[in-house]
Design an enzyme around this catalytic site. Structure first.
Site, mmCIF file in Angstrom:
data_model
loop_
_atom_site.group_PDB
_atom_site.id
_atom_site.type_symbol
_atom_site.label_atom_id
_atom_site.label_comp_id
_atom_site.label_asym_id
_atom_site.label_seq_id
_atom_site.Cartn_x
_atom_site.Cartn_y
_atom_site.Cartn_z
ATOM 1 N N SER A 90 0.822 -1.212 0.000
ATOM 2 C CA SER A 90 0.000 0.000 0.000
ATOM 3 C C SER A 90 0.855 1.261 0.000
ATOM 4 O O SER A 90 0.503 2.258 -0.626
ATOM 5 C CB SER A 90 -0.927 0.017 1.216
ATOM 6 O OG SER A 90 -1.840 -1.042 1.137
ATOM 7 N N HIS A 148 1.301 4.447 4.483
ATOM 8 C CA HIS A 148 0.670 5.323 3.479
ATOM 9 C C HIS A 148 1.349 6.691 3.455
ATOM 10 O O HIS A 148 1.668 7.209 2.387
ATOM 11 C CB HIS A 148 -0.812 5.507 3.776
ATOM 12 C CG HIS A 148 -1.649 4.317 3.448
ATOM 13 N ND1 HIS A 148 -3.012 4.322 3.604
ATOM 14 C CD2 HIS A 148 -1.338 3.084 2.991
ATOM 15 C CE1 HIS A 148 -3.499 3.149 3.242
ATOM 16 N NE2 HIS A 148 -2.499 2.382 2.874
#
Length: 194
Positions: A90, A148
């Site tokens: 991610s 992230h």
């Protein structure tokens, strides 16, 4: 020269031991849905990032982003006392998204299930960073917010400064690496002498 070669080999071994798990986590996903969502985002932004960076630079940035975002995740988890696995996929995807949104802030985007609502890439990036910052500060466990953020910040930095600092100045490093490999091959190092 022998001492320099030994130094480079020791450094490479240390980096390999530290980075291998972080590099492999770049391809790790929590669930099938997590993998499908990441692959959809990567597919959506792949043509834009490849046209910005080219295939080789994209691969270098993507793999580096996986290592960097996983490292940021590890640091955040150690600081908060949460010892959960970190999945760098991610974070690497966030690097791609942030790089494209930074270079093309006026591009129009939409969410797959709500295509009638459009927004600019710049606003989407601001919203994602705000969401992940809040998630990290408030201890939400929905996503790996640190990974992230690490990926997004790396993507923004790379397309703004990294390309000039790293990619355009890679030739001396590649040449030194090639010379080192060629000398080791001549001494029975067992590698190829491309």
């Amino acid at each position: 020269i022998g001492t320099l070669t030994f130094f480079f080999c020791c450094c490479f071994s240390l980096v390999e031991a530290l980075c291998s798990p972080m590099l492999l986590s770049t391809f790790s996903h929590f669930s099938l849905f997590h993998m499908a969502a990441n692959m959809y985002v990567l597919w959506s932004f792949s043509s834009s990032i490849v046209s910005l960076l080219g295939c080789e630079q994209f691969m270098a940035v993507y793999l580096s982003a996986g290592v960097i975002s996983t490292f940021v995740s590890y640091v955040a988890k150690m600081a908060t006392g949460r010892f959960e696995p970190s999945l760098g996929a991610s974070g690497a995807i966030m690097t791609v998204l942030a790089a494209v949104c930074t270079k093309m802030p006026e591009a129009k985007l939409a969410i797959i299930f709500l295509p009638m609502f459009t927004f600019t890439a710049g606003n989407a990036l601001k919203a994602i960073i705000a969401f992940d910052t809040a998630g990290l500060a408030l201890g939400w466990r929905l996503f790996d917010h640190a990974a992230h953020l690490g990926g997004a910040l790396f993507g923004m930095w790379y397309v703004t400064y990294g390309h000039e600092l790293i990619w355009k100045n890679r030739e001396p490093l590649v040449k030194a690496w090639h010379e080192m490999r060629t000398k080791n091959t001549g001494k029975g190092g067992g590698g190829r002498s491309d």
